[in-house]
Design a protein around this motif. Structure first.
Motif, PDB file in Angstrom:
ATOM      1  N   ARG A 250      32.884  34.571  30.258  1.00 42.35           N
ATOM      2  CA  ARG A 250      31.823  34.293  31.223  1.00 42.35           C
ATOM      3  C   ARG A 250      30.644  33.637  30.513  1.00 42.35           C
TER       4      ARG A 250
ATOM      5  N   LYS B 175      39.107  30.205  30.482  1.00 44.29           N
ATOM      6  CA  LYS B 175      38.437  30.298  31.780  1.00 44.29           C
ATOM      7  C   LYS B 175      39.500  30.254  32.862  1.00 44.29           C
TER       8      LYS B 175
ATOM      9  N   GLU C  44      28.328  35.796  27.705  1.00 45.90           N
ATOM     10  CA  GLU C  44      28.304  37.240  27.961  1.00 45.90           C
ATOM     11  C   GLU C  44      28.297  38.000  26.635  1.00 45.90           C
TER      12      GLU C  44
ATOM     13  N   THR D 170      32.644  42.434  31.067  1.00 43.30           N
ATOM     14  CA  THR D 170      31.233  42.053  31.016  1.00 43.30           C
ATOM     15  C   THR D 170      30.519  42.949  30.016  1.00 43.30           C
TER      16      THR D 170
END
Length: 210
Positions: free
Chosen positions: A117, A146, A128, A85
């Motif tokens: 993400r 994904k 992200e 992230t």
């Protein structure tokens, strides 16, 4: 799957001798897959952070997978980043740099696979905000896919949403050369229960054979 476990230990749950041999026969580069997933395919968040935050564990991990890689005949390693992230990216970038510096001395290829993400805000897909340009300095190629799990609790929809994929590609290609970007697609489907009842229904995954 080679699974990273506590303190940088590595475990394998399948014999990969035949698939490595077959890959080489067909002119494909066999890459050693390295994840923090359990044998059941569950992501272990605490384990991932314990490795990212401890250089001693990282050194142990590096030494082990290089030994396995050479013994088995792999040409490189593909490390799966499931939890990357914008908040924790510094840990992943430093981890990748540390691995890259060691592997380049050994002439070993380094690939990473990223569970990207996205989120939808005001009917606009946002990606992200990860600094992929810096990650690009340390890897030979990066795959974006994904991750899809055995059970899905979301409303019925595509396993890989093309709109999300396009948003990811548009963002990443501003930072990474196109020839180093690979888009992956999960090879499974879901047996959706209809009508969908939020917080009650779930869908079980279907393999290609199913």
């Amino acid at each position: 799957n080679y699974s990273i476990r506590e303190k940088g230990e590595i475990y394998a749950y399948q014999d990969d001798t035949e698939i490595i041999r077959a890959a080489k026969e067909y002119g494909a580069l066999p890459l050693m897959p390295l994840t923090t997933l359990t044998p059941q395919g569950v992501s272990d968040i605490e384990l991932a952070y314990s490795i990212l935050l401890n250089e001693d564990y990282q050194d142990k991990l590096l030494t082990q997978f290089i030994e396995i890689l050479k013994a088995k005949g792999y040409y490189g390693v593909n490390i799966f980043f499931n939890l990357l992230t914008e908040d924790n990216q510094r840990l992943y970038i430093d981890f990748t740099k540390r691995i890259s510096e060691r592997l380049r001395k050994e002439d070993i290829l380094l690939f990473i696979t990223i569970n990207y993400r996205t989120r939808e805000i005001n009917n606009k897909i946002e990606v992200e905000q990860v600094n992929y340009s810096e990650l690009n300095n340390y890897v030979d190629e990066m795959t974006f896919i994904k991750f899809a799990w055995g059970t899905n609790y979301e409303p019925p929809g595509p396993v890989s949403n093309i709109n999300n994929i396009k948003a990811v590609v548009d963002y990443v290609k501003t930072q990474v050369p196109a020839d180093k970007i690979v888009i992956g697609k999960p090879t499974l489907g879901y047996d959706w229960q209809l009508p969908h009842i939020p917080n009650k229904n779930n869908a079980s995954s279907l393999s290609l054979k199913s």
